[in-house]
Design a protein around this motif. Structure first.
Motif, mmCIF file in Angstrom:
data_model
loop_
_atom_site.group_PDB
_atom_site.id
_atom_site.type_symbol
_atom_site.label_atom_id
_atom_site.label_comp_id
_atom_site.label_asym_id
_atom_site.label_seq_id
_atom_site.Cartn_x
_atom_site.Cartn_y
_atom_site.Cartn_z
ATOM 1 N N GLU A 1 0.869 -1.177 0.000
ATOM 2 C CA GLU A 1 0.000 0.000 0.000
ATOM 3 C C GLU A 1 0.904 1.224 0.000
ATOM 4 N N PRO A 2 0.409 2.402 -0.394
ATOM 5 C CA PRO A 2 1.269 3.593 -0.413
ATOM 6 C C PRO A 2 1.814 3.906 0.976
ATOM 7 N N PRO A 3 3.057 4.368 1.056
ATOM 8 C CA PRO A 3 3.653 4.658 2.364
ATOM 9 C C PRO A 3 3.174 5.993 2.914
ATOM 10 N N THR A 4 3.187 6.120 4.219
ATOM 11 C CA THR A 4 2.858 7.402 4.841
ATOM 12 C C THR A 4 4.085 8.304 4.949
ATOM 13 N N GLN A 5 5.246 7.780 4.578
ATOM 14 C CA GLN A 5 6.474 8.568 4.497
ATOM 15 C C GLN A 5 7.150 8.257 3.171
ATOM 16 N N VAL A 6 7.759 9.255 2.550
ATOM 17 C CA VAL A 6 8.547 9.019 1.350
ATOM 18 C C VAL A 6 9.969 9.504 1.574
ATOM 19 N N TYR A 7 10.867 9.013 0.734
ATOM 20 C CA TYR A 7 12.285 9.366 0.823
ATOM 21 C C TYR A 7 12.452 10.872 0.657
ATOM 22 N N GLY A 8 13.253 11.474 1.531
ATOM 23 C CA GLY A 8 13.493 12.910 1.432
ATOM 24 C C GLY A 8 14.041 13.469 2.721
ATOM 25 N N THR A 9 14.173 14.777 2.765
ATOM 26 C CA THR A 9 14.820 15.436 3.895
ATOM 27 C C THR A 9 14.038 15.287 5.195
ATOM 28 N N ALA A 10 12.710 15.103 5.116
ATOM 29 C CA ALA A 10 11.927 14.946 6.342
ATOM 30 C C ALA A 10 12.344 13.708 7.120
ATOM 31 N N LEU A 11 12.895 12.714 6.416
ATOM 32 C CA LEU A 11 13.381 11.495 7.061
ATOM 33 C C LEU A 11 14.895 11.519 7.255
ATOM 34 N N GLY A 12 15.528 12.632 6.950
ATOM 35 C CA GLY A 12 16.976 12.702 7.077
ATOM 36 C C GLY A 12 17.712 11.985 5.965
ATOM 37 N N SER A 13 17.074 11.808 4.806
ATOM 38 C CA SER A 13 17.700 11.109 3.685
ATOM 39 C C SER A 13 18.882 11.919 3.151
ATOM 40 N N SER A 14 19.964 11.227 2.805
ATOM 41 C CA SER A 14 21.219 11.913 2.484
ATOM 42 C C SER A 14 21.428 12.186 1.003
ATOM 43 N N TYR A 15 20.752 11.440 0.116
ATOM 44 C CA TYR A 15 21.170 11.460 -1.286
ATOM 45 C C TYR A 15 20.022 11.762 -2.253
ATOM 46 N N GLN A 16 19.034 12.564 -1.816
ATOM 47 C CA GLN A 16 17.851 12.774 -2.640
ATOM 48 C C GLN A 16 18.162 13.487 -3.951
ATOM 49 N N ARG A 17 18.991 14.494 -3.940
ATOM 50 C CA ARG A 17 19.285 15.254 -5.166
ATOM 51 C C ARG A 17 20.760 15.129 -5.537
ATOM 52 N N GLN A 18 21.309 13.950 -5.361
ATOM 53 C CA GLN A 18 22.729 13.731 -5.565
ATOM 54 C C GLN A 18 23.110 13.767 -7.039
ATOM 55 N N GLY A 19 24.376 14.091 -7.274
ATOM 56 C CA GLY A 19 25.003 13.832 -8.552
ATOM 57 C C GLY A 19 26.039 12.749 -8.301
ATOM 58 N N LEU A 20 27.254 12.970 -8.793
ATOM 59 C CA LEU A 20 28.365 12.068 -8.492
ATOM 60 C C LEU A 20 28.814 12.380 -7.066
ATOM 61 N N THR A 21 28.406 11.564 -6.105
ATOM 62 C CA THR A 21 28.546 11.903 -4.692
ATOM 63 C C THR A 21 29.226 10.782 -3.921
ATOM 64 N N LEU A 22 30.254 11.136 -3.142
ATOM 65 C CA LEU A 22 30.875 10.182 -2.235
ATOM 66 C C LEU A 22 29.999 10.008 -0.999
ATOM 67 N N SER A 23 30.406 9.124 -0.094
ATOM 68 C CA SER A 23 29.601 8.902 1.106
ATOM 69 C C SER A 23 29.581 10.157 1.970
ATOM 70 N N LYS A 24 28.618 10.217 2.864
ATOM 71 C CA LYS A 24 28.387 11.415 3.676
ATOM 72 C C LYS A 24 29.503 11.691 4.681
ATOM 73 N N HIS A 25 30.478 10.807 4.798
ATOM 74 C CA HIS A 25 31.584 11.026 5.728
ATOM 75 C C HIS A 25 32.612 12.018 5.185
ATOM 76 N N PHE A 26 32.534 12.310 3.883
ATOM 77 C CA PHE A 26 33.508 13.200 3.259
ATOM 78 C C PHE A 26 32.935 14.598 3.093
ATOM 79 N N LYS A 27 33.810 15.584 3.236
ATOM 80 C CA LYS A 27 33.387 16.972 3.097
ATOM 81 C C LYS A 27 32.883 17.225 1.686
ATOM 82 N N ALA A 28 31.813 18.007 1.580
ATOM 83 C CA ALA A 28 31.244 18.319 0.262
ATOM 84 C C ALA A 28 32.196 19.202 -0.531
#
Length: 392
Positions: A365-392
């Motif tokens: 069934e449809p979720p009551t939450q979707v991937y995004g910043t409200a859930l603290g998601s890290s890679y929603q609008r990523q391009g070529l991106t290393l892991s979040k441990h590295f400085k942007a």
């Protein structure tokens, strides 16, 4: 529900599919999913659950599969020298370093008590894959990794093999995630094409944000995507990927945005022919030529492209939650980051080469939450991106 998330319009439950956020919460309340310490809200994703490391790790001589025995019987020995599997035990409560190239087994805090109608499957989290940390869930009396049979009742264990970097982990860290499934969930090719007509699943990675046409859409038991070796522009300094350095410091998984990327990675500049020679047993971070979308009623999983099997591993982490590259419909796709490790022989690849495949699954069934910043998601609008441990 967390602040900032929107309640989606309810629909009648489907006969089969992946269990969404609200169903996972119900499984936790009903103790189908249990834990040694209370499961935290941050662990529950739109269609998956983050699993946490327990208090101990075991350094193993090798990987294994417990087809004929319970795993605990191999760990509960008085003298590890008499064991054919375990070398020593480590305490994770204060943190411990897992060396690269070594095999470790960690009992997870969560356990399962599935009814016969539910099965589960696991996958590394995106951050885990981008650090070249190979992980697989193991369960008792099972002849395979990451697939958990319907009706399974018992503990969960995580095999961990850091490949490029030594890592520091501690109790409570999440390196992998779990999906719970009821009945058939996979969307057939005809369903993928029909969905693309109403809610485009792929966009070209260009400023014009044009969806891929139906004529260009390639399907065969999933949706094919290509690798991007051209980059955003024609400049000679365009970075199209990264290669892990052979020798570097320990990566502490508790430290976010802490490390300088150049201490761990070699940037790969665009070649004049838009090509790249992949060397055996080197680890690369690349990106997809297209931008992918996962509408709210669906989840997706990256799978190996069969033509490359045995020569090239194109991903470690493969789950895409509902809303990835989609949000509430306003996002025109997100690039897929690829974790690539060739085997045996060098391989020359070119821009636009078919590189991997994505399988779509419907949710129950449809979720009551979707991937995004409200859930603290890290890679929603990523391009070529290393892991979040590295400085942007």
């Amino acid at each position: 529900m967390k602040r900032g998330a929107r309640q989606l319009h309810p629909e009648a439950p489907r006969r089969g599919g992946i269990l969404p956020y609200q169903r996972l919460k119900r499984l936790i309340a009903d103790r189908v999913i249990r834990a040694e310490s209370p499961i935290e809200d941050r662990q529950i994703q739109p269609a998956s659950l983050d699993l946490r490391l327990g208090t101990k790790a075991y350094r193993l001589l090798s990987s294994f599969l417990p087809e004929r025995s319970e795993i605990r019987s191999k760990l509960d020995v008085l003298d590890f020298y008499q064991s054919d599997l375990v070398m020593y035990e480590m305490d994770l409560t204060g943190g411990a370093i897992l060396e690269k190239g070594h095999v470790y087994l960690v009992p997870l805090l969560e356990s399962l008590h599935l009814p016969s109608s539910l099965r589960a499957k696991a996958n590394p989290k995106s951050t885990t894959g981008r650090l070249d940390v190979f992980t697989r869930v193991i369960t008792d009396l099972n002849a395979g990794f990451d697939e958990i049979r319907a009706g399974y009742a018992g503990p969960l264990y995580l095999e961990i093999v850091p490949r490029s970097f030594a890592i520091k982990v501690k109790t409570g860290h999440s390196l992998n995630q779990l999906r719970v499934v009821r009945g058939p969930a996979t969307v057939p090719d005809a369903g993928i094409r029909a969905l693309h007509r109403t809610a485009p699943l792929l966009y070209h990675n260009v400023p014009e944000e044009n969806p891929v046409s139906l004529r260009e859409l390639r399907t065969d038991r999933g949706l094919f995507l290509r690798v991007d070796l051209h980059g955003a522009d024609r400049g000679k300094e365009t970075v199209v990927g990264y290669r892990a350095k052979k020798n570097s410091h320990v990566v502490d998984l508790s430290k976010i945005g802490y490390y300088a990327a150049l201490d761990f990675w070699e940037p790969i500049q665009r070649h004049r022919n838009d090509s790249l020679l992949l060397e055996p047993e080197e680890f690369y971070i690349l990106a997809s030529k297209e931008r992918i979308r996962v509408p709210a009623g669906y989840a997706a999983e990256m799978v190996a492209y069969e033509a490359a099997c045995g020569e090239l591993r194109t991903h470690y982490a493969g789950f895409f939650d509902p809303g990835f590259g989609y949000g509430q419909g306003e996002i025109k796709g997100t690039q897929v980051v690829l974790e690539v490790r060739p085997h045996d022989v060098p391989i020359l690849i070119h821009d636009g080469q078919t590189f991997f495949k994505v399988v779509y699954d419907q949710l129950l069934e449809p979720p009551t939450q979707v991937y995004g910043t409200a859930l603290g998601s890290s890679y929603q609008r990523q391009g070529l991106t290393l892991s979040k441990h590295f400085k942007a």
